[in-house]
Design a protein around this motif. Structure first.
Motif, mmCIF file in Angstrom:
data_model
loop_
_atom_site.group_PDB
_atom_site.id
_atom_site.type_symbol
_atom_site.label_atom_id
_atom_site.label_comp_id
_atom_site.label_asym_id
_atom_site.label_seq_id
_atom_site.Cartn_x
_atom_site.Cartn_y
_atom_site.Cartn_z
ATOM 1 N N GLU A 42 0.857 -1.292 -0.064
ATOM 2 C CA GLU A 42 0.056 -0.023 -0.050
ATOM 3 C C GLU A 42 0.748 1.350 -0.118
ATOM 4 O O GLU A 42 0.639 2.311 -0.762
ATOM 5 N N ASN A 43 1.979 1.265 0.794
ATOM 6 C CA ASN A 43 2.867 2.527 0.563
ATOM 7 C C ASN A 43 3.633 2.611 -0.409
ATOM 8 O O ASN A 43 3.634 3.672 -0.906
ATOM 9 N N TYR A 44 3.777 1.518 -1.012
ATOM 10 C CA TYR A 44 4.650 1.660 -2.265
ATOM 11 C C TYR A 44 3.667 2.131 -3.436
ATOM 12 O O TYR A 44 4.001 3.235 -4.410
ATOM 13 N N LEU A 45 2.425 2.050 -3.660
ATOM 14 C CA LEU A 45 1.421 2.311 -4.352
ATOM 15 C C LEU A 45 1.176 3.725 -4.266
ATOM 16 O O LEU A 45 1.404 4.660 -5.105
ATOM 17 N N LEU B 212 1.328 5.164 -7.957
ATOM 18 C CA LEU B 212 0.355 5.929 -8.354
ATOM 19 C C LEU B 212 0.384 7.354 -8.816
ATOM 20 O O LEU B 212 1.009 7.986 -8.063
ATOM 21 N N LYS B 213 -0.321 7.601 -10.008
ATOM 22 C CA LYS B 213 -0.226 9.230 -10.360
ATOM 23 C C LYS B 213 -1.387 10.117 -9.444
ATOM 24 O O LYS B 213 -0.864 11.013 -9.080
ATOM 25 N N ASP B 214 -2.424 9.254 -8.967
ATOM 26 C CA ASP B 214 -3.314 10.027 -8.080
ATOM 27 C C ASP B 214 -3.408 9.068 -6.987
ATOM 28 O O ASP B 214 -4.497 8.277 -6.765
ATOM 29 N N ARG C 53 -8.389 -0.322 -7.470
ATOM 30 C CA ARG C 53 -8.609 0.509 -8.543
ATOM 31 C C ARG C 53 -7.941 1.577 -8.234
ATOM 32 O O ARG C 53 -7.856 2.232 -7.038
ATOM 33 N N ALA C 54 -7.782 2.727 -9.219
ATOM 34 C CA ALA C 54 -7.142 3.913 -9.050
ATOM 35 C C ALA C 54 -7.023 4.451 -10.305
ATOM 36 O O ALA C 54 -7.228 4.096 -11.590
ATOM 37 N N GLY D 261 -3.649 8.254 -15.775
ATOM 38 C CA GLY D 261 -3.064 9.432 -16.199
ATOM 39 C C GLY D 261 -4.342 10.428 -16.679
ATOM 40 O O GLY D 261 -4.112 11.634 -16.845
ATOM 41 N N PHE D 262 -5.432 9.652 -17.119
ATOM 42 C CA PHE D 262 -6.120 10.570 -18.030
ATOM 43 C C PHE D 262 -7.616 10.722 -16.968
ATOM 44 O O PHE D 262 -8.588 11.410 -17.509
ATOM 45 N N GLY D 263 -7.477 10.518 -15.761
ATOM 46 C CA GLY D 263 -8.592 10.825 -14.878
ATOM 47 C C GLY D 263 -9.827 9.583 -14.821
ATOM 48 O O GLY D 263 -10.421 9.786 -13.980
#
Length: 96
Positions: free
Chosen positions: A27-30, A35-37, A67-68, A71-73
């Motif tokens: 989780e910390n790595y992500l 992750l971009k967001d 889920r995340a 880059g396009f939202g």
């Protein structure tokens, strides 16, 4: 008690949380490195942490579906295998 719910197996550096099955190192790595967001991250499913005895690069691996936002939202569902070294650092990520 709230703090006690995050206890992991004391004998292993990397272990699933007794509370929700998560692996804090992944989780910390992500959230901090991948992750971009990070605020869009939503855990879906975790496999049990597996130990690998005879591998020089990593000692643990775990499959994680989440889920995340990309880059396009838009939201993507990813399923990946995270490989961790004996200290709990993520050293490799592969699609599942």
């Amino acid at each position: 008690d709230e703090e006690g719910s995050n206890k992991t197996n004391a004998t292993e550096v990397v272990a699933n949380s007794d509370f929700d099955g998560s692996v804090i190192q992944v989780e910390n790595y992500l959230k901090y490195d991948y992750l971009k967001d990070p605020d869009s991250y939503q855990s879906i499913e975790w496999s049990a942490v597996q130990k690998v005895e005879k591998n020089s690069k990593y000692k643990y691996f775990v499959r994680h579906k989440y889920r995340a936002k990309n880059g396009f939202g838009g939201y993507n569902v990813e399923e990946q295998v995270f490989f961790l070294d004996p200290n709990g650092n993520v050293v490799d990520v592969q699609g599942f």
